[in-house]
Design a protein around this motif. Structure first.
Motif, PDB file in Angstrom:
ATOM      1  N   LEU A  29      -2.649  -4.832   2.830  1.00 29.42           N
ATOM      2  CA  LEU A  29      -2.841  -3.379   2.957  1.00 29.42           C
ATOM      3  C   LEU A  29      -1.892  -2.794   3.996  1.00 29.42           C
ATOM      4  N   ARG A  30      -1.684  -3.512   5.072  1.00 28.02           N
ATOM      5  CA  ARG A  30      -0.772  -3.054   6.123  1.00 28.02           C
ATOM      6  C   ARG A  30       0.653  -2.925   5.568  1.00 28.02           C
ATOM      7  N   GLN A  31       1.065  -3.912   4.776  1.00 30.60           N
ATOM      8  CA  GLN A  31       2.404  -3.874   4.185  1.00 30.60           C
ATOM      9  C   GLN A  31       2.529  -2.708   3.202  1.00 30.60           C
ATOM     10  N   LEU A  32       1.478  -2.485   2.402  1.00 34.43           N
ATOM     11  CA  LEU A  32       1.510  -1.360   1.462  1.00 34.43           C
ATOM     12  C   LEU A  32       1.606  -0.033   2.208  1.00 34.43           C
ATOM     13  N   GLY A  33       0.852   0.083   3.314  1.00 35.57           N
ATOM     14  CA  GLY A  33       0.906   1.302   4.111  1.00 35.57           C
ATOM     15  C   GLY A  33       2.290   1.563   4.679  1.00 35.57           C
ATOM     16  N   GLU A  34       2.948   0.507   5.113  1.00 36.38           N
ATOM     17  CA  GLU A  34       4.303   0.656   5.648  1.00 36.38           C
ATOM     18  C   GLU A  34       5.269   1.118   4.554  1.00 36.38           C
ATOM     19  N   LEU A  35       5.123   0.561   3.355  1.00 42.63           N
ATOM     20  CA  LEU A  35       5.989   0.985   2.246  1.00 42.63           C
ATOM     21  C   LEU A  35       5.736   2.450   1.893  1.00 42.63           C
ATOM     22  N   LYS A  36       4.486   2.866   1.960  1.00 40.42           N
ATOM     23  CA  LYS A  36       4.160   4.258   1.664  1.00 40.42           C
ATOM     24  C   LYS A  36       4.754   5.183   2.735  1.00 40.42           C
ATOM     25  N   GLU A  37       4.639   4.784   3.988  1.00 46.18           N
ATOM     26  CA  GLU A  37       5.192   5.598   5.083  1.00 46.18           C
ATOM     27  C   GLU A  37       6.704   5.723   4.980  1.00 46.18           C
ATOM     28  N   GLN A  38       7.360   4.685   4.487  1.00 49.08           N
ATOM     29  CA  GLN A  38       8.813   4.712   4.340  1.00 49.08           C
ATOM     30  C   GLN A  38       9.244   5.507   3.118  1.00 49.08           C
ATOM     31  N   GLY A  39       8.288   5.910   2.296  1.00 45.99           N
ATOM     32  CA  GLY A  39       8.617   6.683   1.112  1.00 45.99           C
ATOM     33  C   GLY A  39       8.978   5.843  -0.098  1.00 45.99           C
ATOM     34  N   VAL A  40       8.785   4.548   0.005  1.00 46.70           N
ATOM     35  CA  VAL A  40       9.113   3.658  -1.097  1.00 46.70           C
ATOM     36  C   VAL A  40       8.041   3.747  -2.179  1.00 46.70           C
ATOM     37  N   LEU A  41       6.784   3.841  -1.753  1.00 47.02           N
ATOM     38  CA  LEU A  41       5.671   3.988  -2.690  1.00 47.02           C
ATOM     39  C   LEU A  41       5.152   5.418  -2.646  1.00 47.02           C
ATOM     40  N   THR A  42       4.789   5.939  -3.796  1.00 51.26           N
ATOM     41  CA  THR A  42       4.141   7.249  -3.832  1.00 51.26           C
ATOM     42  C   THR A  42       2.670   7.079  -3.480  1.00 51.26           C
ATOM     43  N   GLU A  43       2.005   8.190  -3.243  1.00 51.35           N
ATOM     44  CA  GLU A  43       0.576   8.152  -2.924  1.00 51.35           C
ATOM     45  C   GLU A  43      -0.208   7.510  -4.073  1.00 51.35           C
ATOM     46  N   ALA A  44       0.132   7.869  -5.304  1.00 55.53           N
ATOM     47  CA  ALA A  44      -0.577   7.322  -6.470  1.00 55.53           C
ATOM     48  C   ALA A  44      -0.351   5.808  -6.591  1.00 55.53           C
ATOM     49  N   GLU A  45       0.887   5.356  -6.354  1.00 52.74           N
ATOM     50  CA  GLU A  45       1.172   3.923  -6.427  1.00 52.74           C
ATOM     51  C   GLU A  45       0.428   3.165  -5.329  1.00 52.74           C
ATOM     52  N   PHE A  46       0.397   3.762  -4.137  1.00 51.70           N
ATOM     53  CA  PHE A  46      -0.316   3.143  -3.027  1.00 51.70           C
ATOM     54  C   PHE A  46      -1.804   3.024  -3.349  1.00 51.70           C
ATOM     55  N   GLU A  47      -2.400   4.086  -3.864  1.00 46.34           N
ATOM     56  CA  GLU A  47      -3.829   4.078  -4.194  1.00 46.34           C
ATOM     57  C   GLU A  47      -4.131   3.056  -5.287  1.00 46.34           C
ATOM     58  N   GLU A  48      -3.254   2.933  -6.269  1.00 43.49           N
ATOM     59  CA  GLU A  48      -3.457   1.964  -7.355  1.00 43.49           C
ATOM     60  C   GLU A  48      -3.424   0.534  -6.820  1.00 43.49           C
TER      61      GLU A  48
END
Length: 104
Positions: free
Chosen positions: A78-97
């Protein structure tokens, strides 16, 4: 370029998930093998010898460490996913999925 980064990030997330699942399966197998080896060394107790009181459930000693490791893996993922989301690599929808898959 953003599409390329998003593709690479998705691949990293999938690879990370696959690694976490593989590690969890490996730990479970090792625990089962260790339990089987432990049981082979001992004779099965007869039902008349030292019965367990009805009010006390039998504990599963292997379950607690595996659950702790699994929980730690999930938190790290989850921490890694959050970092990718903060960097703009993942969208909010991708992060939630991905979060839903990890926690569900």
């Amino acid at each position: 370029m953003p599409g390329l980064l998003r593709g690479v990030a998705r691949t990293a997330v999938v690879a990370g998930t696959a690694t976490a699942v593989s590690n969890r399966v490996s730990r479970r197998q090792q625990g089962r093998w260790a339990a089987q080896e432990g049981q082979e060394g001992y004779a099965e107790p007869s039902p008349q010898s030292s019965p367990q009181p009805a009010g006390q459930p039998q504990a599963a000693p292997q379950a607690a460490p595996q659950q702790a490791d699994d929980f730690g893996d999930r938190i790290e993922h989850l921490r890694q996913l959050g970092e990718l989301k903060e960097q703009g690599v993942l969208t909010e929808a991708e992060f939630e999925e991905q979060k839903r898959r990890l926690l569900g």
